[in-house]
Design an enzyme around this catalytic site. Structure first.
Site, PDB file in Angstrom:
ATOM      1  N   ASP A  45       0.839  -1.197   0.000  1.00  0.00           N
ATOM      2  CA  ASP A  45       0.000   0.000   0.000  1.00  0.00           C
ATOM      3  C   ASP A  45       0.883   1.259   0.000  1.00  0.00           C
ATOM      4  O   ASP A  45       0.391   2.385  -0.052  1.00  0.00           O
ATOM      5  CB  ASP A  45      -1.010  -0.004   1.152  1.00  0.00           C
ATOM      6  CG  ASP A  45      -0.368  -0.155   2.513  1.00  0.00           C
ATOM      7  OD1 ASP A  45       0.875  -0.217   2.593  1.00  0.00           O
ATOM      8  OD2 ASP A  45      -1.115  -0.205   3.514  1.00  0.00           O
ATOM      9  N   GLU A 182       9.607  -3.864  10.438  1.00  0.00           N
ATOM     10  CA  GLU A 182       9.963  -2.551   9.900  1.00  0.00           C
ATOM     11  C   GLU A 182      10.434  -1.622  11.010  1.00  0.00           C
ATOM     12  O   GLU A 182       9.750  -1.467  12.038  1.00  0.00           O
ATOM     13  CB  GLU A 182       8.743  -1.951   9.181  1.00  0.00           C
ATOM     14  CG  GLU A 182       9.026  -0.573   8.591  1.00  0.00           C
ATOM     15  CD  GLU A 182       8.044  -0.131   7.519  1.00  0.00           C
ATOM     16  OE1 GLU A 182       7.133  -0.901   7.162  1.00  0.00           O
ATOM     17  OE2 GLU A 182       8.190   1.007   7.043  1.00  0.00           O
TER      18      GLU A 182
HETATM   19  O1  KIV Z   1       3.646  -1.101   1.616  1.00  0.00           O
HETATM   20  C1  KIV Z   1       4.838  -1.479   1.584  1.00  0.00           C
HETATM   21  O2  KIV Z   1       5.587  -1.236   0.619  1.00  0.00           O
HETATM   22  C2  KIV Z   1       5.345  -2.227   2.723  1.00  0.00           C
HETATM   23  C3  KIV Z   1       6.812  -2.471   2.796  1.00  0.00           C
HETATM   24  C4  KIV Z   1       7.501  -1.227   3.157  1.00  0.00           C
HETATM   25  C5  KIV Z   1       7.136  -3.581   3.695  1.00  0.00           C
HETATM   26  O3  KIV Z   1       4.589  -2.597   3.567  1.00  0.00           O
END
Ligand code: KIV
Length: 264
Positions: A45, A182
C-alpha cells in the site's frame, strides 16, 4: 514456468538461504524485477505515496490496489505476489478480512496477502489461513498506524521489545508464512528471527533477518528523500530527468524526429 511458493520460503528458512522481496505496482516493473530474479513481489500500500500521489498509505483503498496487484501478477512469471490489505479493509472483523482477502485472490490473482499488526489481528489471520489464504504479517513501524506512532519512528525499544516479540510469536502460531519487521532495532530483530520458525523480512531492521524488503523507488533512486535504511543503487531520478530534458531540447531544436524516425 513454476512460481515460487510459500513452501520455498519455508525451505529457505530451514536452509539459511537469504532472499529478497521488492515492491511493484505495475506490470512493467513486475516483468523487470521478475526477470532479474526477485522471488517475491509486494504490491504494497506504499503505492499510496509512491504511485497514487498520497502523503502516506492510509487513504489507499481495496479498489485502487486490486488493479495494481492484477498487473503485477500478469507482468511476472516466477515471483510469488503478495498484496497488502489496505487500512480499513480487515480490522473490523474476521468476516471483513476474509471478504477482502478473497477479493485479492480472485480479482487480482494474488498468491498471498499482508496485513499489519500482531495479537490485535490474530482472529483475522486465523480466518484467512483457515480458508486457504496465505498471510504475511507486518510488525514494528507499521505505516497504517503512523498517526498513532506520531511519525516514522523505530519501534520495539525498551519495554516495547517484549510486546513485539510476543506479537511475532503469535503471528507464527496463527499460521503466518512470514513476517515483515519494519524499523526495529537490529538486536531485537535477531532475537525474533531466532525465536520463530517463519522467515523474518527486514526493512530498517538490520542484517540478521532471513530476508530484506525495499520499496523499489528507494532502491533505484526515484524517491526524492529516501529513508536512511534504504540503499540507493542507481540514480533513476537523475537519469530520467536528463533524458526527458534532452528530448525536450531535441523537439524544440527540430532535431527530433530525424530521417530514420520518419515515414514516407
Ligand atoms: O507497503 C509497503 O511497501 C510495505 C513495505 C515497506 C514492507 O509494507
Amino acid at each position: 514456468m513454476k512460481r515460487f511458493t510459500i513452501a520455498d520460503l519455508a525451505a529457505w528458512k530451514r536452509e539459511g538461504k537469504r532472499w529478497a522481496m521488492l515492491t511493484s505496482y505495475d506490470a512493467l516493473t513486475a516483468e523487470l524485477f521478475d526477470s532479474a530474479g526477485v522471488p517475491v513481489l509486494l504490491v504494497g500500500d506504499s503505492a499510496g505515496n509512491n504511485f497514487l500521489g498520497e502523503a502516506n498509505t492510509i487513504p489507499v483503498t481495496v479498489d485502487e490496489l486490486i488493479p495494481l496487484a492484477r498487473a503485477v501478477v500478469s507482468g511476472s512469471k516466477r515471483a510469488l505476489v503478495v498484496a497488502d490489505l489496505p487500512f480499513g479493509s480487515y480490522e473490523v472483523s474476521r468476516e471483513q478480512a476474509l471478504e477482502t482477502g478473497i477479493r485479492f485472490l480472485k480479482e487480482a490473482k494474488a498468491h498471498a496477502v499482508k496485513l499489519e499488526g500482531g495479537v490485535r489481528v490474530i482472529e483475522q489471520i486465523k480466518a484467512l489461513v483457515t480458508y486457504g489464504i496465505p498471510v504475511m504479517g507486518h510488525l514494528g513501524m507499521t505505516p497504517q498506524s503512523v498517526n498513532a506512532f506520531g511519525g516514522f519512528k523505530v519501534q520495539g525499544r525498551g519495554d516495547g521489545a517484549t510486546e513485539l516479540l510476543a506479537d511475532a510469536k503469535a503471528l507464527a502460531a496463527a499460521g503466518c508464512f512470514a513476517v515483515v519487521l519494519e524499523l526495529v532495532p537490529a538486536e531485537l530483530a535477531a532475537e525474533i528471527r531466532n525465536a520463530i520458525t517463519i522467515p523474518t523480512i527486514g526493512i530498517g531492521a538490520g542484517a540478521s533477518c532471513d530476508a530484506q524488503v525495499l520499496v523499489w523507488t528507494d532502491l533505484l533512486g526515484l524517491t526524492e528523500r529516501p529513508p536512511r535504511f534504504a540503499r540507493t543503487y542507481r540514480d533513476l531520478r537523475g537519469e530520467m530527468t536528463a533524458a526527458v530534458k534532452e528530448w525536450l531540447g531535441d523537439v524544440e531544436s527540430g532535431s527530433f524526429p530525424n530521417e530514420a524516425e520518419t515515414f514516407h
